[in-house]
Scaffold this motif. Structure first.
Motif, mmCIF file in Angstrom:
data_model
loop_
_atom_site.group_PDB
_atom_site.id
_atom_site.type_symbol
_atom_site.label_atom_id
_atom_site.label_comp_id
_atom_site.label_asym_id
_atom_site.label_seq_id
_atom_site.Cartn_x
_atom_site.Cartn_y
_atom_site.Cartn_z
ATOM 1 N N HIS A 1 22.013 81.082 51.884
ATOM 2 C CA HIS A 1 22.238 82.184 52.825
ATOM 3 C C HIS A 1 21.659 83.532 52.390
ATOM 4 O O HIS A 1 21.224 84.290 53.260
ATOM 5 C CB HIS A 1 23.729 82.290 53.191
ATOM 6 N N TYR B 1 24.327 82.954 56.851
ATOM 7 C CA TYR B 1 25.172 81.802 57.189
ATOM 8 C C TYR B 1 25.077 81.454 58.678
ATOM 9 O O TYR B 1 25.482 80.360 59.073
ATOM 10 C CB TYR B 1 26.642 82.091 56.873
ATOM 11 N N HIS C 1 22.670 89.864 46.600
ATOM 12 C CA HIS C 1 24.101 90.119 46.468
ATOM 13 C C HIS C 1 24.784 89.037 45.632
ATOM 14 O O HIS C 1 24.427 87.869 45.678
ATOM 15 C CB HIS C 1 24.766 90.288 47.839
ATOM 16 N N HIS D 1 25.441 91.204 54.718
ATOM 17 C CA HIS D 1 25.034 90.447 53.528
ATOM 18 C C HIS D 1 25.151 88.938 53.702
ATOM 19 O O HIS D 1 24.412 88.188 53.076
ATOM 20 C CB HIS D 1 25.791 90.919 52.284
ATOM 21 N N ASP D 2 26.048 88.464 54.544
ATOM 22 C CA ASP D 2 26.210 87.024 54.753
ATOM 23 C C ASP D 2 25.621 86.547 56.080
ATOM 24 O O ASP D 2 25.933 85.446 56.536
ATOM 25 C CB ASP D 2 27.692 86.639 54.675
ATOM 26 N N ASP E 1 31.699 92.894 47.898
ATOM 27 C CA ASP E 1 31.799 91.470 48.226
ATOM 28 C C ASP E 1 32.900 90.810 47.407
ATOM 29 O O ASP E 1 33.691 90.016 47.934
ATOM 30 C CB ASP E 1 30.450 90.793 47.967
#
Ligand SMILES: [Fe+2]
Length: 136
Positions: free
Chosen positions: A21, A11, A44, A7-8, A78
């Motif tokens: 992001h 970045y 998200h 999900h990140d 998260d």
């Protein structure tokens, strides 16, 4: 699980085209044909709200929000995990985010605005897990 891991990904310096992001990560995943994964990543943790704050007006045209149990589960995970991987409450996680970014930052404003939805999502995930016999 893939969305939880990825999900990140936006970045990553090599993917950070816009600097937002969720969008950068979602576009990257879409480039591999991973449409469902891209949509989850794009949304998200109330990302559509942050997109609006950043002036990205057509965000949901590019990545429609599904509002599914998986969306809630991803955001719940998260927000239930601290930056160093500890299990935390959503309330403590939001407090940490607001402290880290400052209350006027778009990230802090996004999570604060999202709290009612996060609470609904947490209850939806808990209810689903309870029905499945899984304790959180
Ligand atoms: Fe994120």
């Amino acid at each position: 699980m893939a969305a939880a891991y990825l999900h990140d990904i936006g970045y990553a310096p090599g993917l950070a085209a816009t600097g937002f992001h969720p969008l950068d990560g979602a576009r990257h995943l879409r480039s591999f044909g991973e449409e469902d994964l891209a949509r989850l990543v794009a949304h998200h943790t109330n990302a559509k709200h942050e997109a609006g704050l950043r002036g990205i007006e057509d965000y949901e045209d590019e990545f429609p929000f599904g509002g599914t149990l998986l969306d809630d589960a991803l955001t719940f995970c998260d927000l239930s995990t601290s930056p160093d991987g500890q299990l935390v409450t959503i309330e403590d996680r939001l407090a940490e985010i607001v402290e880290r970014y400052g209350p006027d930052h778009v990230v802090a404003r996004t999570v604060l605005a999202g709290m009612p939805g996060f609470e609904r999502g947490r209850e939806r995930v808990r209810r689903h897990c309870a029905e499945a016999g899984v304790s959180l």
